[in-house]
Write an enzyme that holds these catalytic residues in place. Structure first.
Site, PDB file in Angstrom:
ATOM      1  N   TYR A  56       0.914  -1.092  -0.196  1.00 50.47           N
ATOM      2  CA  TYR A  56       0.017  -0.075   0.157  1.00 50.47           C
ATOM      3  C   TYR A  56       0.848   1.273   0.095  1.00 50.47           C
ATOM      4  CZ  TYR A  56      -4.406  -2.576   0.597  1.00 50.47           C
ATOM      5  OH  TYR A  56      -5.396  -3.421   0.282  1.00 50.47           O
ATOM      6  N   GLY A  70       4.562   1.283  -1.044  1.00 49.91           N
ATOM      7  CA  GLY A  70       5.397   0.985  -2.103  1.00 49.91           C
ATOM      8  C   GLY A  70       4.978   1.200  -3.252  1.00 49.91           C
ATOM      9  N   ASN A 117       6.730  -4.525   5.120  1.00 51.76           N
ATOM     10  CA  ASN A 117       5.759  -4.358   6.371  1.00 51.76           C
ATOM     11  C   ASN A 117       6.465  -4.523   7.841  1.00 51.76           C
ATOM     12  OD1 ASN A 117       5.807  -6.816   4.716  1.00 51.76           O
ATOM     13  ND2 ASN A 117       4.433  -8.137   6.108  1.00 51.76           N
ATOM     14  N   THR A 163       3.062  -5.758  14.209  1.00 54.22           N
ATOM     15  CA  THR A 163       3.287  -6.093  15.778  1.00 54.22           C
ATOM     16  C   THR A 163       3.775  -7.537  15.693  1.00 54.22           C
ATOM     17  OG1 THR A 163       1.581  -4.775  16.154  1.00 54.22           O
ATOM     18  CG2 THR A 163       2.405  -5.832  18.063  1.00 54.22           C
ATOM     19  N   GLU A 184       6.450   7.614   5.368  1.00 54.74           N
ATOM     20  CA  GLU A 184       5.402   8.071   4.543  1.00 54.74           C
ATOM     21  C   GLU A 184       4.207   8.434   5.529  1.00 54.74           C
ATOM     22  OE1 GLU A 184       5.141   8.616   1.516  1.00 54.74           O
ATOM     23  OE2 GLU A 184       3.626   9.287   1.891  1.00 54.74           O
ATOM     24  N   LEU A 220       6.349   7.669  14.298  1.00 55.08           N
ATOM     25  CA  LEU A 220       5.482   7.042  15.258  1.00 55.08           C
ATOM     26  C   LEU A 220       4.497   7.976  15.998  1.00 55.08           C
ATOM     27  CD1 LEU A 220       7.617   4.577  17.131  1.00 55.08           C
ATOM     28  CD2 LEU A 220       5.943   3.965  15.356  1.00 55.08           C
ATOM     29  N   CYS A 251      -2.043   0.537  10.782  1.00 55.88           N
ATOM     30  CA  CYS A 251      -0.754   1.024  11.439  1.00 55.88           C
ATOM     31  C   CYS A 251      -1.039   1.953  12.846  1.00 55.88           C
ATOM     32  CB  CYS A 251      -0.181   2.407  10.280  1.00 55.88           C
ATOM     33  SG  CYS A 251       0.276   1.620   9.115  1.00 55.88           S
TER      34      CYS A 251
HETATM   35  P1  NAD Z   1       2.121  -4.169   2.699  1.00 59.50           P
HETATM   36  O1  NAD Z   1       1.884  -5.363   3.700  1.00 59.50           O
HETATM   37  O2  NAD Z   1       0.883  -3.839   2.017  1.00 59.50           O
HETATM   38  O3  NAD Z   1       3.207  -4.471   1.867  1.00 59.50           O
HETATM   39  C1  NAD Z   1       4.713  -4.554   2.156  1.00 59.50           C
HETATM   40  C2  NAD Z   1       5.073  -5.703   1.160  1.00 59.50           C
HETATM   41  O4  NAD Z   1       6.311  -6.081   1.408  1.00 59.50           O
HETATM   42  C3  NAD Z   1       4.388  -6.937   0.729  1.00 59.50           C
HETATM   43  O5  NAD Z   1       4.051  -6.990  -0.312  1.00 59.50           O
HETATM   44  C4  NAD Z   1       5.636  -8.077   1.029  1.00 59.50           C
HETATM   45  O6  NAD Z   1       5.275  -9.040   0.111  1.00 59.50           O
HETATM   46  C5  NAD Z   1       6.984  -7.280   0.886  1.00 59.50           C
HETATM   47  N1  NAD Z   1       7.546  -7.921   1.569  1.00 59.50           N
HETATM   48  C6  NAD Z   1       7.974  -8.264   2.792  1.00 59.50           C
HETATM   49  N2  NAD Z   1       9.451  -8.806   3.040  1.00 59.50           N
HETATM   50  C7  NAD Z   1       9.957  -8.784   1.870  1.00 59.50           C
HETATM   51  C8  NAD Z   1      11.316  -8.952   1.473  1.00 59.50           C
HETATM   52  N3  NAD Z   1      12.037  -9.401   2.452  1.00 59.50           N
HETATM   53  N4  NAD Z   1      11.820  -8.612   0.321  1.00 59.50           N
HETATM   54  C9  NAD Z   1      10.783  -8.133  -0.667  1.00 59.50           C
HETATM   55  N5  NAD Z   1       9.409  -7.702  -0.204  1.00 59.50           N
HETATM   56  C10 NAD Z   1       9.061  -8.125   0.936  1.00 59.50           C
HETATM   57  O7  NAD Z   1       2.575  -3.160   3.888  1.00 59.50           O
HETATM   58  P2  NAD Z   1       2.149  -1.385   3.526  1.00 59.50           P
HETATM   59  O8  NAD Z   1       0.896  -1.108   4.198  1.00 59.50           O
HETATM   60  O9  NAD Z   1       2.610  -1.223   2.474  1.00 59.50           O
HETATM   61  O10 NAD Z   1       3.279  -0.648   4.705  1.00 59.50           O
HETATM   62  C11 NAD Z   1       4.448  -0.861   4.670  1.00 59.50           C
HETATM   63  C12 NAD Z   1       5.204  -0.040   5.681  1.00 59.50           C
HETATM   64  O11 NAD Z   1       4.659   1.319   5.416  1.00 59.50           O
HETATM   65  C13 NAD Z   1       4.710  -0.356   7.194  1.00 59.50           C
HETATM   66  O12 NAD Z   1       6.016  -0.183   7.971  1.00 59.50           O
HETATM   67  C14 NAD Z   1       3.770   0.816   7.398  1.00 59.50           C
HETATM   68  O13 NAD Z   1       3.906   0.798   8.751  1.00 59.50           O
HETATM   69  C15 NAD Z   1       4.296   2.041   6.576  1.00 59.50           C
HETATM   70  N6  NAD Z   1       3.296   2.905   6.262  1.00 59.50           N
HETATM   71  C16 NAD Z   1       1.830   2.175   5.831  1.00 59.50           C
HETATM   72  C17 NAD Z   1       0.824   3.225   5.447  1.00 59.50           C
HETATM   73  C18 NAD Z   1      -0.484   2.668   4.967  1.00 59.50           C
HETATM   74  O14 NAD Z   1      -1.376   3.515   4.618  1.00 59.50           O
HETATM   75  N7  NAD Z   1      -0.794   1.319   4.615  1.00 59.50           N
HETATM   76  C19 NAD Z   1       1.088   4.685   5.523  1.00 59.50           C
HETATM   77  C20 NAD Z   1       2.101   5.000   6.082  1.00 59.50           C
HETATM   78  C21 NAD Z   1       3.269   4.162   6.384  1.00 59.50           C
HETATM   79  C1  UGA Z   2      -3.162   6.968   9.030  1.00 63.75           C
HETATM   80  C2  UGA Z   2      -2.541   8.562   8.915  1.00 63.75           C
HETATM   81  O1  UGA Z   2      -3.523   9.287   8.710  1.00 63.75           O
HETATM   82  C3  UGA Z   2      -1.474   8.651   7.879  1.00 63.75           C
HETATM   83  O2  UGA Z   2      -0.893   9.735   7.937  1.00 63.75           O
HETATM   84  C4  UGA Z   2      -0.378   7.302   7.948  1.00 63.75           C
HETATM   85  O3  UGA Z   2       0.544   7.714   7.087  1.00 63.75           O
HETATM   86  C5  UGA Z   2      -1.086   6.253   8.048  1.00 63.75           C
HETATM   87  O4  UGA Z   2      -1.921   5.938   9.101  1.00 63.75           O
HETATM   88  C6  UGA Z   2      -0.063   5.074   8.232  1.00 63.75           C
HETATM   89  O5  UGA Z   2       1.003   5.415   8.951  1.00 63.75           O
HETATM   90  O6  UGA Z   2      -0.405   3.982   8.006  1.00 63.75           O
HETATM   91  P1  UGA Z   2      -4.815   5.438   7.380  1.00 63.75           P
HETATM   92  O7  UGA Z   2      -4.649   4.643   8.616  1.00 63.75           O
HETATM   93  O8  UGA Z   2      -4.672   5.072   5.927  1.00 63.75           O
HETATM   94  O9  UGA Z   2      -3.703   6.698   7.762  1.00 63.75           O
HETATM   95  O10 UGA Z   2      -6.148   6.274   7.404  1.00 63.75           O
HETATM   96  P2  UGA Z   2      -6.755   7.482   8.436  1.00 63.75           P
HETATM   97  O11 UGA Z   2      -7.633   8.537   7.617  1.00 63.75           O
HETATM   98  O12 UGA Z   2      -5.991   8.099   9.237  1.00 63.75           O
HETATM   99  O13 UGA Z   2      -7.963   6.584   9.146  1.00 63.75           O
HETATM  100  C7  UGA Z   2      -7.540   5.503  10.241  1.00 63.75           C
HETATM  101  C8  UGA Z   2      -8.878   5.260  10.929  1.00 63.75           C
HETATM  102  O14 UGA Z   2      -9.439   6.045  11.666  1.00 63.75           O
HETATM  103  C9  UGA Z   2      -9.879   4.904   9.981  1.00 63.75           C
HETATM  104  O15 UGA Z   2     -10.618   3.522  10.462  1.00 63.75           O
HETATM  105  C10 UGA Z   2     -10.946   5.985  10.031  1.00 63.75           C
HETATM  106  O16 UGA Z   2     -12.157   5.762   9.872  1.00 63.75           O
HETATM  107  C11 UGA Z   2     -10.674   6.356  11.593  1.00 63.75           C
HETATM  108  N1  UGA Z   2     -10.863   7.692  11.602  1.00 63.75           N
HETATM  109  C12 UGA Z   2     -10.346   8.699  11.126  1.00 63.75           C
HETATM  110  C13 UGA Z   2     -11.934   8.210  12.572  1.00 63.75           C
HETATM  111  O17 UGA Z   2     -12.812   7.310  13.189  1.00 63.75           O
HETATM  112  N2  UGA Z   2     -12.361   9.365  12.719  1.00 63.75           N
HETATM  113  C14 UGA Z   2     -11.866  10.286  12.337  1.00 63.75           C
HETATM  114  O18 UGA Z   2     -11.967  11.772  12.639  1.00 63.75           O
HETATM  115  C15 UGA Z   2     -10.617  10.210  11.292  1.00 63.75           C
END
Ligand code: NAD
Ligand code: UGA
Length: 464
Positions: free
Chosen positions: A13, A15, A92, A95, A162, A222, A277
């Site tokens: 999500y 990358g 990823n 926890t 990110e 964080l 997250c």
């Molecule tokens: P995700 O699970 O969607 O994607 C991670 C990918 O990494 C998977 O496709 C997995 O197969 C791959 N992977 C794992 N180990 C690997 C390896 N050794 N070599 C190659 N590929 C490998 O995770 P995500 O939601 O993209 O989150 C990634 C990071 O970004 C996390 O640390 C998360 O906390 C952070 N983050 C996520 C969001 C979000 O909205 N999802 C926003 C900001 C930050």
């Molecule tokens: C959140 C942060 O907003 C991002 O900045 C961050 O990069 C990301 O986590 C992360 O590190 O993964 P995300 O979880 O994708 O983003 O979506 P949000 O819009 O933050 O919503 C998170 C949860 O809170 C959802 O279930 C949403 O419905 C809920 N929410 C949000 C509420 O219940 N009330 C609000 O006012 C806002």
């Protein structure tokens, strides 16, 4: 260092969308996103853009512009690490589910595997960028692994967390509030920071690119999530008070948020926050604080999670209580399964926990979500009930049509705030339900007065 080639490890999500935008805005740089998951990579490469592995509004447009030009998706990890001057780690960091720190600390095994892989494969100097969310000081561990196990090439580590939110990822990437880049403060570190600043400068105004030392950057990510989640738990704690006193949570939220020092965003009361997250990052923060002996700091942040769990339980109990203390054999319809609208991501979605609690009560649950696949819903419910030896998961069914999903049910629970729910023909839905017909609006998106005039018993969060 001049960057001509970027490799991003992890096509998830973060990358996928992040690299798509970097490639779109920097047509002179080749960007390759690699992953060990072959299926995910083949979906990223599919001609039919509706088959991309994640649903994110506007992503298909950027992919169709950049893919094949300077954006590539591949499983050939070694080759692309080796070819690139800059490597993002975007895997990823869930926890930990085992050992020391189980249920609290971040599991860093995938990040470590990436570091070892880079060390093993790299034949020339590289800038390694932490894109994953990581505990403060992880960069020191990555640097150690790289320098101790590498073959003498030089590595510079940057932290570039990110901040995108799912559902609005493309807009968040296009016009970010800020881009944060942390690095070492020596000459080499500063040059590495500049290389990444140059890439973002293609579209982000200079004043929105913030550079810091490594630890500030890691810790800011964080704690930014902790702050956001804290606001939701704060407003959710007040929703319970509203229900007891006759105050209305939306009115209270508006009144609080109009204070410019507080601001109006992230004050929407709900069934509880979900997503991959917030919970994991706060638990990680709590773990770090505890490890450093900061018990009061740990307890303070832990309360955000306790409140969120309470909110999900409260919602389920309210359904049970309202339906005369028994839901056994009663059909309850869930509208929405994803953790928020405009995404197909279900990780930590409140819907999963509410379903689990209602299945314990022997309810029959019918689910409709516009974007989440049947396979995903089944896998979520199996995962959460894996210790449950009975066959109650068969009490959950999935419908492709919302009107069908609501037919003959006793109650509807809104778990996700999908826009389409607002425009349904609620009179038609009411006619085909068991009476009295309840709506539990876990997102406060529906019009209470209108629904009550149709005949529904409407129960919102923090509403009387
Ligand atoms: P995700 O699970 O969607 O994607 C991670 C990918 O990494 C998977 O496709 C997995 O197969 C791959 N992977 C794992 N180990 C690997 C390896 N050794 N070599 C190659 N590929 C490998 O995770 P995500 O939601 O993209 O989150 C990634 C990071 O970004 C996390 O640390 C998360 O906390 C952070 N983050 C996520 C969001 C979000 O909205 N999802 C926003 C900001 C930050
Ligand atoms: C959140 C942060 O907003 C991002 O900045 C961050 O990069 C990301 O986590 C992360 O590190 O993964 P995300 O979880 O994708 O983003 O979506 P949000 O819009 O933050 O919503 C998170 C949860 O809170 C959802 O279930 C949403 O419905 C809920 N929410 C949000 C509420 O219940 N009330 C609000 O006012 C806002």
């Amino acid at each position: 260092m001049k960057i001509n080639n970027i490799c991003c490890i992890g096509a998830g999500y973060v990358g996928g969308p992040t690299m798509s935008v970097i490639a779109q805005k920097n047509p002179h740089i080749n960007v390759t996103v690699v992953d060990i998951n072959e299926n995910r990579i083949s979906l990223w490469n599919s001609d039919d853009l509706s088959k991309l592995p994640i649903y994110e509004p506007g992503l298909d447009k950027v992919i169709s512009e950049a893919r094949g030009r300077n954006l590539f998706f591949s499983t050939d990890i070694d080759k692309h690490i080796n070819n690139s001057e800059m490597i993002f780690i975007s895997v990823n960091t869930p926890t930990k589910t085992y050992g020391d720190g189980k249920g609290m600390a971040a599991d860093l095994r995938y990040v470590e595997l990436c570091s070892r892989k880079i060390a093993q494969v790299a034949k020339n100097d590289k800038i390694v960028v932490e894109k994953s969310t990581l505990p403060v000081k992880t960069a020191a561990a990555i640097k150690n692994i790289l320098t101790e196990t590498g073959s003498g090439v030089k590595f510079n580590i940057l932290s570039n967390p990110e901040f995108l939110a799912e559902g609005t990822a493309m807009r968040d990437l296009e016009i970010p509030d800020r881009v944060l880049i942390g690095g070492e403060q020596d000459d080499d570190g500063k040059k590495a920071i500049q290389s990444l600043v140059d890439i973002y400068s293609s579209w982000v105004p200079k004043e929105n690119i913030l550079t810091t030392n490594l630890w500030s950057s890691e810790l800011s990510k964080l704690t930014a999530n902790a702050f956001l989640a804290q606001r939701i738990s704060s407003i959710n704690s007040l929703s319970e008070l509203c229900e007891m006193t006759g105050a209305d949570i939306d009115e209270v939220s508006k009144a609080i948020g109009m204070d410019t020092r507080i601001g109006s965003k992230f004050l929407k009361s709900s069934v509880g926050f979900g997503g991959s997250c917030f919970q994991k990052d706060i638990l990680n923060l709590v773990y770090i604080a505890k490890s450093l002996g900061l018990n009061e700091v740990a307890d303070y942040w832990h309360q955000v999670i306790i409140m969120n769990n309470h909110q999900k339980q409260r919602f389920s109990k309210n359904i049970l209580k309202s339906l005369y203390n028994t839901v056994a054999g009663k059909k309850i319809t869930f509208l929405g399964w994803s953790f928020k609208k405009d995404t197909n991501d279900t990780r930590e979605s409140a819907a999963i926990y509410v379903a689990d609690m209602l299945l314990d009560e022997k309810a029959l649950i019918s689910v409709y979500d516009p974007k989440v696949s049947e396979k995903q819903i089944i896998s979520d419910i199996k995962n959460i009930r894996n210790n449950n030896k009975d066959d109650s998961i068969n009490d959950l069914s999935i419908q492709k049509n919302p009107y069908e999903a609501c037919k003959d049910s006793h109650a509807i629970a809104i778990l996700t705030e999908w826009d389409e729910f607002i425009n349904y023909d609620w009179s038609k839905i009411f006619k085909n339900m068991n009476k009295p017909a309840f709506i539990f609006d876990g997102r406060n998106i529906l019009d209470k007065k209108k629904l009550e005039s149709i005949g529904f018993i409407y129960k919102g969060i923090g509403k009387h």
